[in-house]
Write an enzyme that holds these catalytic residues in place. Structure first.
Site, PDB file in Angstrom:
ATOM      1  N   LYS A  20      -6.399  12.361  -8.594  1.00  0.00           N
ATOM      2  CA  LYS A  20      -5.521  11.097  -8.526  1.00  0.00           C
ATOM      3  C   LYS A  20      -6.031  10.281  -9.772  1.00  0.00           C
ATOM      4  O   LYS A  20      -7.148  10.303 -10.201  1.00  0.00           O
ATOM      5  CB  LYS A  20      -5.952  10.479  -7.218  1.00  0.00           C
ATOM      6  CG  LYS A  20      -5.133   9.132  -6.882  1.00  0.00           C
ATOM      7  CD  LYS A  20      -5.814   8.817  -5.535  1.00  0.00           C
ATOM      8  CE  LYS A  20      -4.973   7.552  -5.045  1.00  0.00           C
ATOM      9  NZ  LYS A  20      -5.188   7.251  -3.733  1.00  0.00           N
TER      10      LYS A  20
ATOM     11  N   SER B  63      -1.513   5.999  -0.796  1.00  0.00           N
ATOM     12  CA  SER B  63      -1.356   5.841  -2.060  1.00  0.00           C
ATOM     13  C   SER B  63      -1.384   7.258  -2.900  1.00  0.00           C
ATOM     14  O   SER B  63      -1.159   7.385  -4.173  1.00  0.00           O
ATOM     15  CB  SER B  63      -2.273   4.873  -2.750  1.00  0.00           C
ATOM     16  OG  SER B  63      -3.496   5.105  -2.450  1.00  0.00           O
TER      17      SER B  63
ATOM     18  N   SER C  25      -4.736   6.605   2.708  1.00  0.00           N
ATOM     19  CA  SER C  25      -4.033   7.060   1.584  1.00  0.00           C
ATOM     20  C   SER C  25      -4.144   8.627   1.088  1.00  0.00           C
ATOM     21  O   SER C  25      -3.654   9.020   0.244  1.00  0.00           O
ATOM     22  CB  SER C  25      -4.537   6.096   0.419  1.00  0.00           C
ATOM     23  OG  SER C  25      -3.967   5.053   0.532  1.00  0.00           O
TER      24      SER C  25
END
Lengths: 486, 469
Positions: free
Chosen positions: A75, A150, A174
């Site tokens: 990420k 997210s 997330s």
């Protein structure tokens, strides 16, 4: 669900294919498909091929592990030395850390191949990944819908077979919620099980790095490598998990005590409720015991989460001032003006909103009413969960009260969005682990995720329980065809 | 109008640990800018602090040395504010659970200046202003500090200076810091307010940037004058932060503090709460060296040393260690002290020289020399000469004073010498007989010279007078 890692590892070991070849396949897939999904925000193909070469050597020398030579993604908020890591924010544009996060160090040592960084909500603040400064990633199951957030880019990449697995971060859901929206597996470990060193902080007492993968076995394999105490992170815990991957499939669910909290199902749409209860029935049919439990404190979990997360974030994001790294505004007369303009121009709306909220709840005169109270309530929630795990082995709940929203869903205000985190935030507040696995699609063909929650350090049990479902229940979600399928 | 002063001092002291408080970077002073840094102390995204245990120990040591109570349970807090030298935009400090509380420093007058608290925190970087630009050097960022907060018990600038001086002495002696104000390893922020007797306390201002003990007195005097002028004119003192500038010897307003800063303190989530067991506290307490004031008392009361002489050595840990060791070898305290104050101090001009006490002669070697004085085998002058030579070479006293030098003078030999003195100095004999008694000194001179300082003067006097008749 599709097992990716072990089969690839076998092909590599049997010399059927090389890591360089595998990596090239993923690279081609990304070049073809990323425009469709906007999963990757930066790629590191040259470096990846270098790593693949080294991985091939490791394999030749017999020092390979399951993860050697397998392409993956981080990420965009997980640091790796020399690679763009921007939290999908303008304020970190161009930023390349000069050190490795601990999780990446561990994977690198195993010969993992990183293809690039994936899309996310700016600074991990959001539930749809739409606040990314690079535009939202799209859900491969239906590109008119969001991936969730997210860690949306990671979920999208894994689902679309543009990476064998992804590391994400989970502060209020997330990793689990995007896994649920994209129909893949997402694990949030116990707070302290995985080092946070190198994870760009959002809510320090809530953040954990998690795993996104196409199967429970893949998830377990990655977790085994990234978990462990770290001298760089004093909140990491020295818990000896042993290998969670090696023992998968050895346990059934006879006598497993599964708690169902009715508060978790309040206000959930009926399709999701039915899908979860069907899965629960499956477990019951296989010998599990279903226990009705009460969790009245659950409704306070959301305000507790937002107060604590925003308070910590308002402090964590203070360092972005244009002095040492990232974006710096032009045209200023003094340092104060520079900092003001940099932050005004560099941060997006949602980030600013949460910084202001966090600053407010910590400010003199309000600290006791908000932050202190939230911390006390947090203690209550922790105690309640401890109590529950005296009678139950695991809890089962929906991962989200909805399936993937359509893009630019105007029906939700910021607060509505916050409310959609109801099922996931209690897990971060209490620090326990949870895994989300896909159980069915809704009438629009959008995946529904089921959350299995355990007490601290019970990852093995969670993975075993999830694996049992994956292996024995009907796969109603199916694999996404496309990308690099080998 | 005679105003009364109310003063309290906040002292920041840099701890002499090898590495910083939250990372492994060196705390060494100086170095090229931004070379003693890492992701943690430059606040890089994703970096995390790791608390250096030795910092806690040093803080406990410091607290015990000033009679504090130690909190067995403690934690760190974030103090949020924006300034270019603070890379994370928060300082990791302690707010409501400091490591030490309720201590005191006793002044010579017996008055106790109470210490409210001592807590640990990290230092910020340094701003360097040059050519219209400001540069930031993070080498100092993350250096461990203790902040010592006194109560407002100080009533005069002299007391303020004495308090700071004693703190400096104590902290140096227990080894937690070198406390050099000019280098910034000890910084005093002095809070000053004045009021009329029997009136409530006035508004206080805080004076920063005082770089020496004597400037504490200077700066306070100036600020008290400034406040007096304001109050005399019927105006109000505004709460401000003042800066003392040593070059121009002035105190001026840096910024006014109309509203107190809101630091939005909250517990540091990246560092877990910590425990200092009572066992550990006792262990540290037992390992504390004798503190300077206690040492001074011992020198004066137990060893009967003259106070002004004792004061010349008691401040310096290395000197007192040397002194005590020599006395332990059996040498007399008075003579050891004289030797230190004489030839040894002659070679150590500065404060720093005395702190370091880098001399070639060992305490045993000095003790051997002093014992000769004690046994009256040599005279003090001779000893001082010899010591000077020993200091230069590092050799034992036996190198310079041989056994036969020390052989005593027999009474017969003495008688011969006395007769020799009389024979050699007929005029002096005449003078003595005619009442000019001082002339006997000439006889003594002869006897001492020819006995190489070994003669016992009293005995010689008796013999000479007898021979003269």
């Amino acid at each position: 669900m599709r097992e990716v890692i072990a089969p690839l590892a076998k092909m590599l070991a049997d010399k059927e294919i090389s890591s360089v070849e595998i990596t090239n396949k993923y690279i081609t897939a990304i070049e073809q498909d990323n425009a469709k999904y906007n999963a990757y925000v930066s790629t590191t193909f040259e470096k990846a091929l270098e790593s693949a070469k080294n991985a091939d050597e490791m394999i030749a020398q017999g020092s390979a592990s399951l993860l050697t030579g397998i392409p993956m993604t981080l990420k965009d908020n997980i640091c790796s030395d020399g690679d763009l890591t921007t939290c999908c924010s303008k304020i970190l544009e161009g930023f390349k850390p000069y050190y490795d996060s601990t999780v990446w160090s561990k994977l690198k040592a195993q010969g993992a191949v990183m293809l690039g960084k994936t899309n996310m909500d700016e600074f991990a603040m959001g539930s749809t990944s739409e606040t990314s400064c690079y535009g939202a990633p799209l859900n491969p199951r239906n590109t008119n819908h969001v991936t969730g957030g997210s860690s949306g880019g990671g979920a999208s990449a894994v689902c679309a077979n543009l990476a064998a697995y992804a590391l994400g971060s989970d502060t209020g859901g997330s990793v689990r919620q995007p896994a649920s929206f994209c129909g893949i597996v997402g694990l949030k470990p116990t707070y302290g099980a995985v080092s946070r060193y190198g994870l760009i902080a959002y809510g320090s007492s809530l953040d954990q790095i998690g795993v996104l993968a196409n199967s429970v076995k893949d998830t377990a394999i990655v977790f085994d490598t990234i978990s462990g105490v770290d001298e760089h992170d004093q909140t990491s815990v020295d818990f000896k998990f042993g290998s969670t991957a090696d023992t998968l499939g050895q346990k059934d669910v006879k006598g497993l005590k599964i708690g169902i909290a009715r508060e978790y199902f309040e206000g959930i749409n009926s399709e999701i409720k039915d899908a979860i209860m069907q899965a629960v029935k499956f477990y019951e049919d296989n010998g599990a015991q279903i226990i009705d439990i009460k969790l009245p404190v659950l409704k306070q979990a959301l305000p507790v989460y937002y107060i604590i997360a925003c308070a910590e974030a308002s402090s964590n994001l203070g360092r972005y001032d244009g002095i040492r790294y990232g974006y710096r505004a032009e045209n200023f007369n003094d340092v104060e003006e520079m900092i003001l303009k940099t932050r005004t121009q560099g941060f997006g709306e949602e980030v600013k909103r949460r910084i202001m909220l966090g600053t407010y709840v910590l400010s003199s005169g309000y600290y006791d009413a908000y932050y202190k109270k939230a911390c006390l309530l947090r203690e209550n929630l922790i105690a309640d969960f401890d109590e529950i795990f005296n009678t139950c082995d695991v809890l089962i709940a929906p991962t989200a009260p909805n399936t993937a929203f359509p893009l630019n869903y105007s029906g939700a205000s910021p607060v509505d969005m916050y409310l959609s985190d109801i099922a996931t935030v209690p897990i971060n507040i209490t620090g326990v682990p949870a895994i989300s696995i896909p159980v069915d699609n809704d009438s629009n063909g959008l995946p529904i995720g089921m959350q299995i929650i355990g007490k601290k350090f019970s990852e093995k049990l969670l993975l075993d329980t999830a694996y049992f479902y994956e292996k024995n229940a009907q796969d109603k979600v199916g694999n996404f065809e496309g990308g690099a399928v080998l | 109008m005679s105003y009364q002063l109310v003063c309290g001092i906040e002292t920041h002291i840099e701890l002499a640990t090898k590495t910083k408080i939250f990372c492994n970077c060196t705390t060494q002073f100086g170095g090229e800018p931004n070379t003693h840094c890492c992701p943690v102390c430059t606040g890089q995204p994703g970096a995390l602090p790791v608390l250096n245990k030795q910092v806690i120990e040093y803080a406990v040591r410091a607290g015990l040395a000033v009679n504090c109570k130690i909190n067995n349970n403690s934690h760190m807090d974030r103090k949020n504010y924006v300034y270019p030298d603070l890379p994370k935009a928060y300082q990791i400090s302690q707010f409501d659970e400091p490591v030490c509380v309720d201590g005191y420093v006793e002044l010579d007058s017996g008055k106790k200046i109470r210490i409210e608290r001592i807590h640990i925190e990290e230092d910020a970087g340094k701003l360097v202003h040059d050519g219209g630009y400001t540069y930031v050097d993070y080498n100092r960022g993350g250096v461990p500090l203790i902040e010592i907060v006194s109560m407002a018990d100080i009533s005069t600038p002299q007391e303020a200076k004495e308090y700071a001086e004693k703190l400096q002495l104590i902290m140096r002696n227990v080894g937690v810091s070198d406390c050099k104000m000019q280098e910034g390893s000890m910084r005093c922020d002095v809070n000053v307010s004045i009021h009329q007797p029997n009136e409530p306390w006035g508004t206080r201002t805080e004076i920063k940037n005082i770089n020496s003990l004597s400037n504490i007195v200077r700066a306070m005097g100036l600020e008290m004058e400034r406040q007096e002028d304001i109050l005399d004119a019927g105006e109000k003192v505004i709460q401000s932060t003042m800066r003392y500038d040593a070059n121009s010897d002035t105190v001026y307003v840096l910024r006014s503090k109309e509203n107190a800063d809101d630091y939005r303190y909250f517990p540091e989530p990246d560092i877990l709460r910590f425990v200092i067991s009572q066992e550990k506290v006792e262990e540290i307490r037992n390992a504390l060296p004798e503190l300077p004031d206690a040492k001074l008392k011992r020198y004066i009361n137990d060893m009967n040393l003259p106070e002004n002489n004792a004061r010349l050595i008691y401040k310096y840990k290395n000197v007192t260690e040397f002194f005590d060791a020599a006395v332990n070898e059996g040498a007399s305290a008075g003579n050891v002290l004289n030797m230190i104050l004489g030839p040894i101090y002659a070679a150590l001009q500065t404060e720093e020289d005395k702190e370091n006490f880098d001399i070639k002669t060992t305490s045993k070697q000095l003790a051997d020399l002093v014992k000769l004085i004690d046994d009256k085998k040599i005279r003090a002058n001779k000893a001082k000469e010899t010591l000077s030579l020993m200091l230069e070479s590092g050799k034992d006293v036996t190198e310079y004073i041989k056994a036969d030098d020390l052989a005593g003078l027999s009474d017969d030999d003495l008688k011969v010498l006395c007769q020799g003195a009389i024979d050699a100095n007929p005029k002096a004999v005449e003078d003595i007989k005619s009442g000019k008694d001082k002339a006997i000194n000439v006889m003594f001179g002869y006897v001492m010279k020819n006995s190489r300082g070994k003669a016992d003067v009293k005995k010689a006097e008796a013999i000479i007078r007898e021979l003269i008749g």
